[in-house]
Design a protein around this motif. Structure first.
Motif, short mmCIF file in Angstrom:
data_model
loop_
_atom_site.label_atom_id
_atom_site.label_comp_id
_atom_site.label_asym_id
_atom_site.label_seq_id
_atom_site.Cartn_x
_atom_site.Cartn_y
_atom_site.Cartn_z
N LEU A 274 0.84 -1.19 0.00
CA LEU A 274 0.00 0.00 0.00
C LEU A 274 0.88 1.24 0.00
CD1 LEU A 274 -2.84 1.32 0.29
CD2 LEU A 274 -2.47 1.26 2.76
N PHE A 275 0.53 2.20 -0.85
CA PHE A 275 1.23 3.48 -0.92
C PHE A 275 0.29 4.55 -0.38
CE2 PHE A 275 3.68 0.81 -3.51
CZ PHE A 275 4.94 1.40 -3.73
N LEU A 276 0.63 5.11 0.77
CA LEU A 276 -0.18 6.14 1.41
C LEU A 276 0.49 7.49 1.19
CD1 LEU A 276 -2.33 7.29 3.38
CD2 LEU A 276 -0.82 6.64 5.26
N ILE A 277 -0.25 8.44 0.60
CA ILE A 277 0.29 9.77 0.34
C ILE A 277 -0.63 10.83 0.92
CG2 ILE A 277 1.05 11.42 -1.39
CD1 ILE A 277 0.81 7.88 -2.49
N CYS A 278 -0.09 11.66 1.81
CA CYS A 278 -0.81 12.78 2.41
C CYS A 278 0.00 14.05 2.15
CB CYS A 278 -0.98 12.59 3.91
SG CYS A 278 -1.90 11.12 4.40
N ALA A 279 -0.34 14.78 1.11
CA ALA A 279 0.46 15.95 0.73
C ALA A 279 -0.45 17.08 0.27
CB ALA A 279 1.44 15.57 -0.39
N GLY A 280 0.07 18.29 0.33
CA GLY A 280 -0.64 19.45 -0.18
C GLY A 280 -0.93 20.52 0.85
N SER A 281 -1.02 20.16 2.12
CA SER A 281 -1.37 21.14 3.15
C SER A 281 -0.35 22.27 3.22
CB SER A 281 -1.48 20.46 4.52
OG SER A 281 -2.54 19.54 4.56
N ASN A 282 0.94 21.93 3.18
CA ASN A 282 1.97 22.96 3.30
C ASN A 282 2.07 23.83 2.06
OD1 ASN A 282 3.20 22.56 5.96
ND2 ASN A 282 3.71 20.54 5.18
N ASP A 283 1.58 23.34 0.94
CA ASP A 283 1.57 24.17 -0.26
C ASP A 283 0.60 25.35 -0.10
OD1 ASP A 283 3.32 22.63 -2.19
OD2 ASP A 283 1.92 21.07 -1.54
N ARG B 163 -1.11 0.08 -5.65
CA ARG B 163 -2.27 0.32 -4.77
C ARG B 163 -2.00 1.59 -3.96
NH1 ARG B 163 -4.72 -5.11 -4.46
NH2 ARG B 163 -3.22 -6.56 -5.35
N PHE B 164 -2.77 2.63 -4.25
CA PHE B 164 -2.52 3.94 -3.65
C PHE B 164 -3.73 4.42 -2.87
CE2 PHE B 164 0.17 3.64 -7.39
CZ PHE B 164 1.36 4.24 -7.01
N LEU B 165 -3.48 4.93 -1.69
CA LEU B 165 -4.49 5.67 -0.93
C LEU B 165 -4.02 7.12 -0.90
CD1 LEU B 165 -7.03 5.80 0.86
CD2 LEU B 165 -5.53 5.38 2.84
N ILE B 166 -4.77 8.00 -1.58
CA ILE B 166 -4.38 9.39 -1.71
C ILE B 166 -5.32 10.26 -0.88
CG2 ILE B 166 -3.85 11.25 -3.32
CD1 ILE B 166 -2.27 8.67 -3.83
N ALA B 167 -4.78 10.90 0.14
CA ALA B 167 -5.60 11.74 1.01
C ALA B 167 -5.79 13.11 0.39
CB ALA B 167 -4.93 11.88 2.37
N GLY B 168 -7.05 13.56 0.35
CA GLY B 168 -7.31 14.94 -0.01
C GLY B 168 -6.98 15.85 1.15
N LEU C 214 -3.49 4.11 -16.47
CA LEU C 214 -2.35 3.32 -16.03
C LEU C 214 -2.78 1.88 -15.75
CD1 LEU C 214 -0.60 5.86 -13.62
CD2 LEU C 214 -0.07 5.39 -16.02
N ARG C 215 -2.16 0.95 -16.41
CA ARG C 215 -2.51 -0.47 -16.29
C ARG C 215 -2.28 -0.95 -14.85
NH1 ARG C 215 0.46 -5.40 -17.14
NH2 ARG C 215 -0.87 -7.07 -17.94
N ASP C 216 -3.27 -1.64 -14.33
CA ASP C 216 -3.23 -2.22 -13.00
C ASP C 216 -3.27 -1.18 -11.87
OD1 ASP C 216 -3.09 -4.77 -14.04
OD2 ASP C 216 -0.91 -4.83 -14.00
N ALA C 217 -3.40 0.09 -12.21
CA ALA C 217 -3.37 1.12 -11.17
C ALA C 217 -4.68 1.15 -10.39
CB ALA C 217 -3.11 2.48 -11.79
N ARG C 218 -4.58 1.30 -9.09
CA ARG C 218 -5.75 1.50 -8.23
C ARG C 218 -5.45 2.69 -7.32
NH1 ARG C 218 -9.54 -2.33 -8.80
NH2 ARG C 218 -8.96 -4.43 -9.52
N PHE C 219 -5.96 3.85 -7.70
CA PHE C 219 -5.80 5.06 -6.90
C PHE C 219 -7.12 5.31 -6.17
CE2 PHE C 219 -2.57 5.56 -10.12
CZ PHE C 219 -1.51 6.16 -9.45
#
Length: 365
Positions: A160-169, A212-217, A262-267
């Motif tokens: 699992l790829f967890l990404i939490c970004a953008g707040s500091n921008d 497999r990505f979990l992208i936090a808004g 993107l093949r096999d991608a699950r965002f």
């Protein structure tokens, strides 16, 4: 950094063997790789010359090993999510890896103060912006391929790829008093700029092996004690929240495109804005007493300055607070948010949550 990558891979080998034995031939979460900012940083900034550090008390007051660099009284949302996945604590890339009784199952690359853009948070000093975090991950993958060979891709595809970004921008870039960004970009244009760059970064992680990505808004940034404490209103700052909503709308769109192209991608998009707003607006139903007041800090709503290292901690029962300091939630809130991501309904179609995301076979399997 090469030494850190090599140490990580030796321990990932142990995790790979354990995950393979446990999977029984079907998909299983092999590891978790974490990227982002102080919401999920596990101590990557500790060795840097930077003001963005939390390696001192009272940070970690409720964490088993005390202050580790986590910007929380206890565990981050990444820690709680990892526990729900049955993983041990994910250690920081820029730290010392050690073999414990549990298999090592991931690396945390997140850096407090960092953003999607390289100049976000630069006022703090040295950081690992998203571009650098991805480069650090790619170094780890190089070491993995050298040691694990062809099994590397299969191992990463079950992680699992967890990404939490953008707040500091926003908080430490666009919204800074002397920032030139508002003169160059409207709120809508800035959101498009950020998400376009973010999409390229996510594609880079995909081409490096992530599937497999979990992208936090973004959450309701205007409801943070730092935003409320800086103004005259007793409630959330609507203008700041609208910026977060613009970002989220663009992010949902780019994730749909990535899933299609993107093949096999699950965002999987994680609507942290709705979760946070629900808890803040109905705080008493969740056992909280203070929806905006920070547990630890200085100034109005304790939102002017972060936790000072020498003053006594004023809040005894941290579980009554949604916010730990002017910018970050408490362990109690992180536990709720992680459970929502793991078992909740993040979208109508499958995968609806993290539990389904890590169990579903990829399309080519």
């Amino acid at each position: 950094m090469r030494a850190n990558s090599a140490a990580a891979v030796l321990l990932l080998l142990a995790c790979s063997a354990a995950a393979t034995a446990e999977a029984g031939g079907g998909p299983a979460v092999a590891a978790m790789f974490v990227f982002g900012d102080s919401l999920v940083d596990a101590g990557n900034n500790n060795g840097l010359v930077t003001l963005a550090k939390a390696d001192y008390s009272p940070y970690g007051v409720d964490f088993p090993s005390g202050a580790t660099g986590r910007f929380c009284n206890g565990g981050t949302v990444a820690d709680h999510l990892g526990e729900l996945l049955g993983l041990p604590l994910i250690p920081p890339y820029n730290g010392r890896f050690s073999v414990g009784s549990s298999p090592f199952c991931g690396v945390n690359y997140a850096s407090a103060g960092s953003g999607i853009l390289g100049d976000s948070g630069k006022l703090f000093g040295a950081l690992f912006p998203m571009e650098r975090q991805i480069q650090n991950f790619q170094r780890t993958v190089e070491e993995m391929r050298a040691r694990m060979g062809e099994s590397t891709e299969e191992f990463l595809s079950r992680s699992l790829f967890l990404i939490c970004a953008g707040s500091n921008d926003y908080i430490n870039n666009y919204l800074l008093p002397l920032s030139d960004k508002p003169k160059a970009y409207s709120g809508a244009a800035y959101a498009k700029l950020l998400v376009r760059r973010f999409g390229i970064q996510l594609e880079s992680l995909y081409w490096s092996g992530g599937r497999r990505f979990l992208i936090a808004g973004l959450g309701p940034l205007g409801c943070m004690p730092s935003q409320i404490g800086a103004g005259n209103s007793s409630g959330c700052v609507d203008a700041t929240n609208r910026l977060a909503q613009l970002f989220n709308a663009n992010l949902r769109s780019i994730l749909r495109r990535l899933n299609d192209s993107l093949r096999d991608a699950r965002f999987l998009y994680w609507d942290t804005y709705s979760t946070s707003s629900d808890v803040i607006n109905n705080f008493s139903l969740y056992g909280f007493r203070y929806p905006h007041l920070a547990c630890c800090g200085v100034g109005r709503e304790r939102g002017k300055f972060a936790c000072p290292p020498l003053l006594p901690l004023e809040c005894g029962n941290r579980s009554e607070f949604i916010f730990w300091d002017p910018f970050h939630p408490t362990d109690a809130f992180n536990a709720i948010a992680a459970r929502r991501a793991f078992d909740g309904r993040l979208q109508r179609r499958s995968p609806m949550n993290v539990r389904e995301l890590v169990q579903l076979p990829l399309r080519h399997q």
